[in-house]
Design an enzyme around this catalytic site. Structure first.
Site, PDB file in Angstrom:
ATOM      1  N   TRP A   6     -19.947  -9.741  12.762  1.00 56.61           N
ATOM      2  CA  TRP A   6     -18.719  -9.069  13.205  1.00 56.61           C
ATOM      3  C   TRP A   6     -19.030  -8.527  14.601  1.00 56.61           C
ATOM      4  O   TRP A   6     -19.867  -7.653  14.761  1.00 56.61           O
ATOM      5  CB  TRP A   6     -18.353  -7.956  12.236  1.00 56.61           C
ATOM      6  CG  TRP A   6     -16.994  -7.369  12.437  1.00 56.61           C
ATOM      7  CD1 TRP A   6     -15.809  -7.869  11.991  1.00 56.61           C
ATOM      8  CD2 TRP A   6     -16.668  -6.142  13.109  1.00 56.61           C
ATOM      9  NE1 TRP A   6     -14.766  -7.038  12.345  1.00 56.61           N
ATOM     10  CE2 TRP A   6     -15.270  -5.970  13.025  1.00 56.61           C
ATOM     11  CE3 TRP A   6     -17.426  -5.170  13.768  1.00 56.61           C
ATOM     12  CZ2 TRP A   6     -14.621  -4.879  13.584  1.00 56.61           C
ATOM     13  CZ3 TRP A   6     -16.776  -4.077  14.317  1.00 56.61           C
ATOM     14  CH2 TRP A   6     -15.378  -3.942  14.225  1.00 56.61           C
TER      15      TRP A   6
ATOM     16  N   HIS B 146      11.719  16.264  12.493  1.00 55.23           N
ATOM     17  CA  HIS B 146      10.878  16.626  13.642  1.00 55.23           C
ATOM     18  C   HIS B 146      10.374  15.390  14.383  1.00 55.23           C
ATOM     19  O   HIS B 146       9.272  15.414  14.937  1.00 55.23           O
ATOM     20  CB  HIS B 146       9.714  17.498  13.176  1.00 55.23           C
ATOM     21  CG  HIS B 146      10.146  18.768  12.524  1.00 55.23           C
ATOM     22  ND1 HIS B 146      10.544  19.877  13.240  1.00 55.23           N
ATOM     23  CD2 HIS B 146      10.292  19.092  11.217  1.00 55.23           C
ATOM     24  CE1 HIS B 146      10.894  20.831  12.404  1.00 55.23           C
ATOM     25  NE2 HIS B 146      10.753  20.391  11.169  1.00 55.23           N
TER      26      HIS B 146
ATOM     27  N   LYS C 198      -2.256   0.348   3.848  1.00 60.09           N
ATOM     28  CA  LYS C 198      -2.397  -0.942   3.173  1.00 60.09           C
ATOM     29  C   LYS C 198      -1.552  -2.004   3.855  1.00 60.09           C
ATOM     30  O   LYS C 198      -1.987  -3.136   4.060  1.00 60.09           O
ATOM     31  CB  LYS C 198      -1.981  -0.821   1.705  1.00 60.09           C
ATOM     32  CG  LYS C 198      -3.018  -0.222   0.809  1.00 60.09           C
ATOM     33  CD  LYS C 198      -4.238  -1.125   0.680  1.00 60.09           C
ATOM     34  CE  LYS C 198      -5.491  -0.309   0.427  1.00 60.09           C
ATOM     35  NZ  LYS C 198      -6.002   0.439   1.558  1.00 60.09           N
TER      36      LYS C 198
END
Length: 622
Positions: free
Chosen positions: A75, A511, A492
């Site tokens: 990776w 808000h 997810k």
């Protein structure tokens, strides 16, 4: 994050390593490689960018054989995901190779020094430096063997690493070392394994141990020897794991993630088994190994976690404060040690991690231990670094979780937190015996409710997903203990479908988030109800008002509701029912539809559900 597999023994090595790498695909990777030494002591290396099948194609075109070797899935951190940057990496002679998970922080400094000595580099990676360092130390001391040169190379390295190396000049030997990312050593009959996670070696052995930080293992067909960096012998803690290799297979499901979603009733049942008494309401956490008197005296709790585990930590805060009346503060582990947290010996430090190897969470644990805090871990892997460093551990018993997006580990973490909250309430006398019995009874009913929910035929998730396959944004809303579930649902979806999603406290709609609502925005609202809980009813009524606000602005509402709830059904565009439960257990049920919705949307979009892009299962570097 990267996958490492090494083997020394009497089998043909290539199938063993390739199968091991396949079982580590869930960790995430962008290239793969293998190095084996044949009977003529020739080093043979094959590497490929992309998926493991590309490496297998390379081996089919140019076959290799041997009975010891190393494999790796990478990776990328330093250097692009190309074949040249794939591991294993060679030294200048081509006789030594290394594989590595971690980061060599001073690699540029070391690389310049080695280049000044005439070393030529073939990649952009930090790992290649280690192979050249080993070569350097063998040149400086021609009598030094691989193990000696390996140790001397490590003495120059600054950073974190799980490393393994072999040499074509020293047959049937693999050396490995760890500082940070995990290394597991598997023990067979005349064969030995090194890997970065347990599933890689499960088909061959269940006898294993985790290498400790600053320890070196030497594997030969005669056995494994473990020492510290100074060469002093270390006796490893050998354990037998109970995971069945079949647990790591798909079992007829299309994806590991779907299989693991459906394993949640079993995972919850295993996490609670033998820990509660239905007769007395008593909670037993014997493996915690902290005197009960301590739990009656500490002043506050700090919890550190990352990603999905952080959402479990937020649920734990609600549970502990409600049941045990202890103040709890939750931190992202990646921020914890950089903000100079206020820690005292009366603070209990809790860390939550599926793997027990998450780098940031381990750093938070160590920070607390330096401040003389007692510590407890919620973890899924026996013998993981976190479980060895924490004073006590609550194991989740979820079994191996292969899908990168956590499902059963998350629900098991919430249940473990519930058990811990009840245990604290028991020891601190904040709940009566009758109240404890009530909670334990509801907890014992949870696996059956999960099974009922997963076998629900009223909700066609595949059909539901058709409405959202082209959506570019989602909003998730929840209140109280289900606010963290809104965060988890959003996570997810974004993890596996690549759709932007945000989780919000429903009370915050006015808000800011109201500005986003239009006819194209799906809003997922968790609005379960415990009719016996006054606060739950108040939250329920307030959330119906939120749904009305969304509908007034033409928004699309997907509501998670308690079975039989007609009021929310009338207000929402789509509803998914969950079984009735107590307020504090509702998150374990509410999250299931969110997992299934994310899964089906991702599948319909053609995404790689088990291995989403740019993500890794276990984040062992910062």
């Amino acid at each position: 994050m990267c996958g490492i597999v090494g083997y020394v023994g009497n089998q043909e090595v290539v199938p063993v390593i390739i199968e091991g790498l396949r079982r580590l695909e869930y960790r995430g990777y962008d290239s793969a490689g293998i190095a084996v030494v044949n009977r003529d002591h020739e080093m043979q290396i094959r590497r490929a960018s992309g998926k493991l099948r590309n490496l297998e194609d390379a081996i089919r075109k140019a076959p290799i054989q041997g009975d010891y070797g190393l494999g790796h899935t990478r990776w990328a951190t330093h250097g692009r995901p190309t074949e040249e940057n794939a591991h294993p990496h060679r030294d200048g002679s081509g006789r030594i190779v290394v594989v590595h998970n971690g980061i060599i922080e001073n690699y540029l400094e070391l690389k310049r020094e080695l280049q000044a000595r005439g070393h030529k580099f073939q990649s952009e990676t930090d790992t290649e430096v280690v192979a050249h360092l080993i070569q350097k130390h063998k040149e400086l001391d021609p009598g030094a063997d691989l193990e000696t040169a390996f140790r001397r190379a490590l003495s120059e390295v600054r950073g974190i690493y799980a490393l393994a190396a072999l040499s074509a000049d020293e047959p049937h030997k693999v050396v490995a070392a760890r500082l940070g990312p995990p290394i597991v050593i598997g023990l067979g009959e005349g064969e030995y394994f090194v890997a970065s996670d347990i599933p890689a070696i499960l088909p061959y052995t269940r006898e294993l141990f985790f290498l400790g930080d600053q320890e070196v293992a030497v594997l030969t067909p005669d056995g494994v020897r473990v020492t510290n960096l100074q060469g002093q012998e270390v006796k490893p803690h050998i354990q037998r794991v109970n995971w069945d290799p079949i647990q790591a297979e798909k079992g007829g499901f299309k994806h590991f993630m779907l299989k693991e979603i459906f394993e949640q009733p079993r995972a919850v049942r295993d996490t609670t088994q033998n820990r509660v008494s239905l007769d007395t309401g008593h909670v037993y956490l014997d493996e915690v190994n902290i005197p009960a008197a301590y739990f009656r005296s500490f002043s506050d709790i700090k919890i550190a976690a990352c990603g999905t585990a952080w959402h479990a930590a937020l649920v734990a805060k609600y549970l502990i404060e409600e049941l045990a009346r202890v103040p709890v503060e939750v931190d992202y582990a990646s921020e914890f040690r950089y903000r100079n947290p206020i820690l005292t010996p009366s603070t209990l430090m809790m860390v939550i991690s599926q793997s027990g190897e998450t780098a940031d969470t381990l750093a938070a644990l160590r920070e607390a231990k330096e401040k003389a805090c007692r510590s407890i871990a919620i973890c899924n892997v026996q013998g993981a670094m976190m479980t060895r460093e924490a004073d006590g551990t609550i194991y989740t018993h979820a079994g191996p979780e292969i899908g990168v997006a956590s499902t059963k580990a998350f629900t098991s973490q919430m249940v473990a937190a519930y058990l811990f909250a009840l245990y604290l309430a028991q020891e601190r006398k904040t709940l009566s015996e009758d109240q404890l019995q009530w909670h334990v009874r509801h907890l014992s009913e949870l696996p059956v409710k999960l099974e009922k929910l997963l076998n629900d035929s009223k909700t066609d998730y595949d059909e539901l997903s058709k409405h959202f396959v082209l959506s570019s944004d989602f909003l998730y809303l929840g209140r109280g203990i289900n606010f963290p579930i809104a965060l988890e649902g959003a996570l997810k979806l974004k993890e596996i479908s690549y759709i932007h999603a945000e989780g919000y406290a429903a009370g915050e709609m006015k808000h800011g988030p109201n500005a986003l609502i239009d006819s194209r925005l799906p809003v997922v609202v968790i609005n379960t109800l415990d009719p016996d809980d006054e606060k739950s009813r108040l939250r329920y009524e307030k959330t119906i008002s939120n749904i009305q606000e969304v509908k007034a602005r033409d928004g699309i509402v997907v509501a998670i509701v308690t079975e039989g709830d007609q009021d929310t059904r009338d207000a929402a565009s789509f509803t998914i029912e969950v079984p009735s439960s107590s307020e504090l257990l509702s998150p374990v049920l509410s999250v299931i539809p969110l997992q299934l919705l994310a899964y089906h949307v991702a599948v319909r979009r053609g995404c790689d559900v088990d291995q989403p892009r740019n993500l890794a299962k276990s984040v062992t570097v910062e």
